[in-house]
Motif scaffolding. Structure first.
Motif, mmCIF file in Angstrom:
data_model
loop_
_atom_site.group_PDB
_atom_site.id
_atom_site.type_symbol
_atom_site.label_atom_id
_atom_site.label_comp_id
_atom_site.label_asym_id
_atom_site.label_seq_id
_atom_site.Cartn_x
_atom_site.Cartn_y
_atom_site.Cartn_z
ATOM 1 N N VAL A 56 0.875 -1.184 0.000
ATOM 2 C CA VAL A 56 0.000 0.000 0.000
ATOM 3 C C VAL A 56 0.905 1.226 0.000
ATOM 4 C CG1 VAL A 56 -1.836 1.241 1.189
ATOM 5 C CG2 VAL A 56 -1.758 -1.262 1.301
ATOM 6 N N PRO A 57 1.148 1.824 -1.152
ATOM 7 C CA PRO A 57 2.067 2.970 -1.240
ATOM 8 C C PRO A 57 1.706 4.099 -0.281
ATOM 9 C CG PRO A 57 1.482 2.180 -3.423
ATOM 10 C CD PRO A 57 0.590 1.457 -2.458
ATOM 11 N N ASP A 58 2.731 4.716 0.287
ATOM 12 C CA ASP A 58 2.580 5.859 1.191
ATOM 13 C C ASP A 58 1.769 5.521 2.445
ATOM 14 O OD1 ASP A 58 3.945 7.538 -0.680
ATOM 15 O OD2 ASP A 58 2.073 7.757 -1.806
ATOM 16 N N SER A 59 1.913 4.304 2.911
ATOM 17 C CA SER A 59 1.183 3.891 4.114
ATOM 18 C C SER A 59 2.136 3.696 5.279
ATOM 19 C CB SER A 59 0.421 2.585 3.864
ATOM 20 O OG SER A 59 1.321 1.514 3.646
ATOM 21 N N LYS A 60 1.569 3.673 6.491
ATOM 22 C CA LYS A 60 2.318 3.434 7.715
ATOM 23 C C LYS A 60 1.699 2.256 8.458
ATOM 24 C CE LYS A 60 3.825 8.205 8.564
ATOM 25 N NZ LYS A 60 3.828 9.318 9.556
ATOM 26 N N PRO A 61 2.496 1.519 9.220
ATOM 27 C CA PRO A 61 1.955 0.366 9.951
ATOM 28 C C PRO A 61 1.014 0.783 11.079
ATOM 29 C CG PRO A 61 4.241 0.737 10.550
ATOM 30 C CD PRO A 61 3.950 1.652 9.399
ATOM 31 N N ALA A 119 -2.155 2.157 7.109
ATOM 32 C CA ALA A 119 -3.038 3.281 6.796
ATOM 33 C C ALA A 119 -2.265 4.383 6.091
ATOM 34 C CB ALA A 119 -3.696 3.819 8.064
ATOM 35 N N LYS A 120 -2.973 5.114 5.253
ATOM 36 C CA LYS A 120 -2.384 6.271 4.580
ATOM 37 C C LYS A 120 -2.514 7.491 5.483
ATOM 38 C CE LYS A 120 -2.939 4.658 -0.155
ATOM 39 N NZ LYS A 120 -3.284 5.035 -1.545
ATOM 40 N N ALA A 121 -1.957 8.600 5.042
ATOM 41 C CA ALA A 121 -1.912 9.807 5.865
ATOM 42 C C ALA A 121 -3.306 10.312 6.243
ATOM 43 C CB ALA A 121 -1.143 10.901 5.143
ATOM 44 N N ASP A 122 -4.307 10.071 5.390
ATOM 45 C CA ASP A 122 -5.664 10.529 5.691
ATOM 46 C C ASP A 122 -6.421 9.566 6.589
ATOM 47 O OD1 ASP A 122 -6.143 8.428 3.955
ATOM 48 O OD2 ASP A 122 -7.486 9.545 2.615
ATOM 49 N N GLY A 123 -5.767 8.486 7.007
ATOM 50 C CA GLY A 123 -6.407 7.509 7.887
ATOM 51 C C GLY A 123 -7.093 6.369 7.173
ATOM 52 N N GLU A 160 -14.961 1.658 7.662
ATOM 53 C CA GLU A 160 -14.333 2.878 8.151
ATOM 54 C C GLU A 160 -15.067 4.115 7.635
ATOM 55 O OE1 GLU A 160 -9.709 4.366 8.621
ATOM 56 O OE2 GLU A 160 -10.362 3.518 6.699
ATOM 57 N N ASP A 161 -15.486 5.001 8.556
ATOM 58 C CA ASP A 161 -16.129 6.248 8.134
ATOM 59 C C ASP A 161 -15.163 7.416 8.310
ATOM 60 O OD1 ASP A 161 -16.119 6.902 10.862
ATOM 61 O OD2 ASP A 161 -18.206 6.311 11.152
ATOM 62 N N ALA A 162 -15.659 8.627 8.033
ATOM 63 C CA ALA A 162 -14.794 9.806 8.067
ATOM 64 C C ALA A 162 -14.208 10.046 9.450
ATOM 65 C CB ALA A 162 -15.574 11.042 7.600
ATOM 66 N N ASP A 163 -15.009 9.821 10.500
ATOM 67 C CA ASP A 163 -14.507 10.010 11.863
ATOM 68 C C ASP A 163 -13.416 8.991 12.186
ATOM 69 O OD1 ASP A 163 -16.116 12.170 12.415
ATOM 70 O OD2 ASP A 163 -17.709 10.978 13.352
ATOM 71 N N ASP A 164 -13.625 7.763 11.755
ATOM 72 C CA ASP A 164 -12.613 6.723 11.977
ATOM 73 C C ASP A 164 -11.289 7.118 11.323
ATOM 74 O OD1 ASP A 164 -14.448 5.121 13.334
ATOM 75 O OD2 ASP A 164 -15.067 4.079 11.505
ATOM 76 N N LYS A 165 -11.378 7.630 10.128
ATOM 77 C CA LYS A 165 -10.169 8.033 9.409
ATOM 78 C C LYS A 165 -9.451 9.164 10.134
ATOM 79 C CE LYS A 165 -11.706 6.638 4.780
ATOM 80 N NZ LYS A 165 -11.984 7.087 3.397
ATOM 81 N N ARG A 166 -10.217 10.142 10.608
ATOM 82 C CA ARG A 166 -9.608 11.273 11.314
ATOM 83 C C ARG A 166 -8.912 10.807 12.594
ATOM 84 N NH1 ARG A 166 -14.205 14.204 9.425
ATOM 85 N NH2 ARG A 166 -15.387 13.676 11.311
ATOM 86 N N GLN A 167 -9.584 9.923 13.321
ATOM 87 C CA GLN A 167 -9.006 9.425 14.573
ATOM 88 C C GLN A 167 -7.728 8.623 14.322
ATOM 89 O OE1 GLN A 167 -12.101 7.293 16.645
ATOM 90 N NE2 GLN A 167 -13.457 9.070 16.729
ATOM 91 N N LEU A 168 -7.752 7.794 13.297
ATOM 92 C CA LEU A 168 -6.575 6.987 12.995
ATOM 93 C C LEU A 168 -5.425 7.852 12.497
ATOM 94 C CD1 LEU A 168 -5.165 4.316 12.812
ATOM 95 C CD2 LEU A 168 -6.299 3.889 10.607
ATOM 96 N N ALA A 169 -5.744 8.827 11.681
ATOM 97 C CA ALA A 169 -4.705 9.729 11.184
ATOM 98 C C ALA A 169 -4.059 10.483 12.340
ATOM 99 C CB ALA A 169 -5.297 10.704 10.167
#
Length: 217
Positions: free
Chosen positions: A84-89, A109-113, A136-145
């Protein structure tokens, strides 16, 4: 196999709080009964459990699965981030197929979560196609990011801290946060001495050990 084996490394380390991503079904303990003789662990040590010792189902399952691992947690994470390019563990967890074959459930996950799961064969190292987290919803992405942004310590560094305290095989590493708001890497280490599992919460900014818990079941 979240509670039984859970993250693996060649010489490195279950989180008490919520998991960042979903887990794959745990392995059946049926394969565990076949492992009677002491075997070599991923770290190169031999189990010291004598034939007369009685293992719990969880310990027996660990004993049956861990020695089969040839590709360890750190390699599985690298394989997943490469897929997954540009991802982090985010997390990696040792699992077992119905036939007892070990594999890694790696989340990145990518930078946007945006989160993806990559299944990596723990024997061959071959990776399956990344799967996006459909729940995964928008809030989940924000929290993970935000969580990823706070983590200054790498999962490998956290695993090293854990295995410096408990020698064994890392079966799980997971980025999480505590009820007190600390960002941590939760690391599981399986000891070849009695196949117990020790969980460490390592502060993801300072590498300080915030929690240590031994599961001897």
């Amino acid at each position: 196999m979240g509670g039984l084996v859970t993250g693996c490394g060649s010489d490195d380390a279950d989180s008490g709080s919520k998991k960042t991503s979903g887990s794959t079904p745990t392995a059946s303990a049926a394969a565990a009964a076949a492992a009677a003789a002491p075997s070599k662990t991923a770290s190169g040590d031999h189990a010291s459990t004598s034939p007369g010792d009685k293992l719990t189902d969880d310990q027996a399952e660990r004993k049956a699965l861990v020695p089969k691992v040839k590709v360890f947690y750190d390699k599985a994470l690298t394989t997943a981030t490469d897929a997954v390019p540009d991802s982090k563990p985010v997390s990696v967890e040792l699992q077992s197929a119905a036939n007892g074959t070990p594999w890694w459930d790696a989340d990145v996950a990518k930078a946007d979560g945006s989160e993806f799961t990559v299944r990596v064969d723990a024997v061959s190292g071959k990776a399956e196609k990344p799967q996006a987290d459909a729940d995964e919803d928008a809030d989940d992405k924000r929290q993970l990011a935000a969580l990823l942004g706070k983590a200054e310590v790498t999962p490998q560094q956290a695993a090293t801290v854990a295995t410096d305290r408990t020698k064994g095989t890392v079966s799980s590493v997971e980025l999480d946060d505590t009820d007190q708001g600390a960002t941590v890497w939760s690391v599981d280490v399986i000891s070849p001495k009695d196949w117990s599992k020790t969980t460490y919460d390592i502060d993801a900014t300072s590498k300080k050990v915030l929690r240590e818990e031994v599961d001897r079941d």
